[in-house]
Enzyme design. Structure first.
Site, PDB file in Angstrom:
ATOM      1  N   HIS A 104      45.411  17.810  13.090  1.00  0.00           N
ATOM      2  CA  HIS A 104      44.945  16.974  11.976  1.00  0.00           C
ATOM      3  C   HIS A 104      43.681  17.654  11.446  1.00  0.00           C
ATOM      4  CE1 HIS A 104      46.747  14.018  14.806  1.00  0.00           C
ATOM      5  NE2 HIS A 104      47.060  13.286  13.756  1.00  0.00           N
ATOM      6  N   ASP A 107      40.647  16.890  13.505  1.00  0.00           N
ATOM      7  CA  ASP A 107      40.588  17.408  14.883  1.00  0.00           C
ATOM      8  C   ASP A 107      39.831  18.722  14.900  1.00  0.00           C
ATOM      9  OD1 ASP A 107      42.629  15.544  15.409  1.00  0.00           O
ATOM     10  OD2 ASP A 107      44.197  17.070  15.293  1.00  0.00           O
TER      11      ASP A 107
HETATM   12  C1  XUL Z   1      50.274   8.892  17.079  1.00  0.00           C
HETATM   13  C2  XUL Z   1      50.934  10.198  16.842  1.00  0.00           C
HETATM   14  C3  XUL Z   1      50.192  11.136  15.960  1.00  0.00           C
HETATM   15  C4  XUL Z   1      51.072  11.956  15.065  1.00  0.00           C
HETATM   16  C5  XUL Z   1      50.313  12.824  14.097  1.00  0.00           C
HETATM   17  O1  XUL Z   1      50.971   8.064  17.921  1.00  0.00           O
HETATM   18  O2  XUL Z   1      51.976  10.478  17.377  1.00  0.00           O
HETATM   19  O3  XUL Z   1      49.413  11.958  16.750  1.00  0.00           O
HETATM   20  O4  XUL Z   1      51.925  12.768  15.797  1.00  0.00           O
HETATM   21  O5  XUL Z   1      49.440  12.100  13.298  1.00  0.00           O
END
Ligand code: XUL
Ligand code: CO
Length: 440
Positions: A104, A107
């Protein structure tokens, strides 16, 4: 490798040593270049590490703060730390021998005081990521934006009742797609975050879902405008953080995509623990997405049978990975998607070496699943049993119905003539289950 400043000193490149390996820091089943069904294992599995869990996970839970020992987390300036952390991350990825990672925006780089500052921070870290990608050949499987942590997204992002939350999220995703493109990312993922509701009394569900579709269309349009060719994914999850999430499961997501004309642009990123929260096995989700032509990528993890939330544990169950790989092979594989370990070490597993044990275990479990599924497909015993179960459909009547040349009237005439339908055959579930066990 990172040389004198190694974060994981004393751990070298993890090698395939076969089932008789002595070391626990070795692969027993994942042999990257071993060919299965005409393709190296690494190309079937396309393993990725989640930046958020592996390098940002602290071990905090609702009852206590973080526990992780991460000696490299020693830089006071968050941006400096973010750049340094990229060195650590790539040392890990290289030693583990995975081809991909996922992140993300927030992150990898700290949020700044303004949107412009956040974008600038991201650019600085993306420079570092790009250098390491070029040096190592490790690639970005998919990028995404964190649209759920900031208080501006307390009611959701694309589905927020506050229009400027939507607008800010749009700006954030625009930037996240740009950096994903710059890093040659093979995909971009939408996971709901807080797109859902806690209470229907205060929620205009129709308006919120319309807004979510608008948001995704803007993303698709922008990708086209800048020539981003990566695959978009929608990741189902039924609840948590919201009581109800709009991306509930594969069937709900696919219905949403078709309703709003997004079906040509977006596939599913299916996560094991999300499937179980929705009351499905992951095999169901893979089969459902596969049969509809929406199989995209996998977030690999597992829940706990006794705990009802998204525990994001590393997968260790060979039976489950066999089910998964059987469906994945059946529907032609995952590429350009892959298997991303959206999984975290337990709060009690706080040493850096635990990151290796966790990922090695997950990779070996999938490699075994792949080998077993391929063996099942090679001798075709299960396929043959399934075909036998449907044998009557291969007779003249079944063929005519499937070809569309029969009707209620003609079938009524047929059954009136016969008086009753032929006796049903046994489902033989136990036989099927016993046959599966002969491969394990
Ligand atoms: C949350 C989840 C996230 C997504 C990406 O449960 O799985 O980490 O994979 O936003
Ligand atoms: Co996920």
């Amino acid at each position: 490798m990172a040389g004198a400043h190694e974060a994981f000193a004393g751990i070298g490149r993890i090698k395939y040593e076969g089932p008789a390996a002595k070391s626990m820091l070795a692969f027993r089943h994942y042999d990257a270049d071993a060919v299965v069904e005409g393709k190296p294992m690494k190309d079937h599995l396309r393993f990725a590490v989640s930046y958020w869990h592996a390098f940002r996970g602290t071990g905090a839970d609702p009852f206590g703060p973080g526990t992780m020992l991460r000696p490299w987390e020693n830089e006071a300036d968050p941006l400096k730390m973010a750049v340094k952390r990229v060195d650590v991350a790539f040392e890990f990825l290289e030693k583990l021998g995975v081809g991909f990672y996922c992140f993300h925006d927030r992150d990898v780089a700290p949020e700044g005081a303004t949107l412009a500052e956040s974008n600038k921070n991201l650019d600085v870290v993306v420079d570092a990521l790009e250098k390491h990608q070029q040096r190592t050949g490790i690639k970005l499987l998919w990028g995404t934006a964190n649209l759920f942590s900031s208080p501006r997204y307390v009611h959701g992002a694309a589905t927020s009742p506050n229009v400027e939350s939507f607008a800010y999220a749009a700006a954030q995703v625009k930037k996240a797609i740009e950096v994903t493109q710059r890093l040659g990312g093979a995909g971009y993922t939408f996971w709901g975050g807080r797109e859902g509701y806690q209470c229907l009394w205060n929620t205009d569900m129709k308006r919120e879902t319309d807004h979510l579709a608008k948001f995704m269309h803007m993303a698709v349009d922008y990708a086209k405008e800048i020539g981003f060719k990566g695959q978009f994914y929608f990741e189902p999850k039924p609840r948590e953080p919201m009581k109800h999430q709009y991306d509930f499961d594969a069937a709900t997501c696919i219905n949403f995509l078709r309703t709003y004309g997004l079906e040509k642009h977006v596939k599913m990123n299916l996560e094991t623990n999300h499937a179980t929260l929705a009351g499905h096995e992951i095999q169901h989700e893979l089969e459902y997405a596969g049969m509809q032509g929406f199989l995209g990528s996998v977030d690999a993890n597992t829940g706990d049978t006794l705990v009802g939330w998204d525990t994001d544990q590393f997968p260790t169950n060979v039976y489950m990975t066999t089910q998964m790989m059987y469906s994945i092979l059946k529907y032609g594989g995952l590429a350009p998607g892959g298997i991303n370990f959206d999984a975290k070490v337990r709060r009690e597993s706080f040493e850096p070496v635990d990151l290796f044990h966790a990922h090695i275990g997950g990779m070996d479990t999938f490699a075994r699943g792949l080998k077993i599924a391929a063996a099942m497909r090679a001798d075709g015993a299960i396929q043959k049993l399934v075909e036998e179960r449907y044998a009557s459909w291969s007779g003249p009547l079944g063929k005519r119905i499937e070809a569309g040349t029969e009707s209620f009237k003609s079938l009524e005439a047929e059954m009136l003539k016969k008086g009753d339908s032929a006796a049903c055959t046994s489902g033989r579930q136990e036989l099927f289950e016993n046959v599966i066990n002969t491969y394990l």
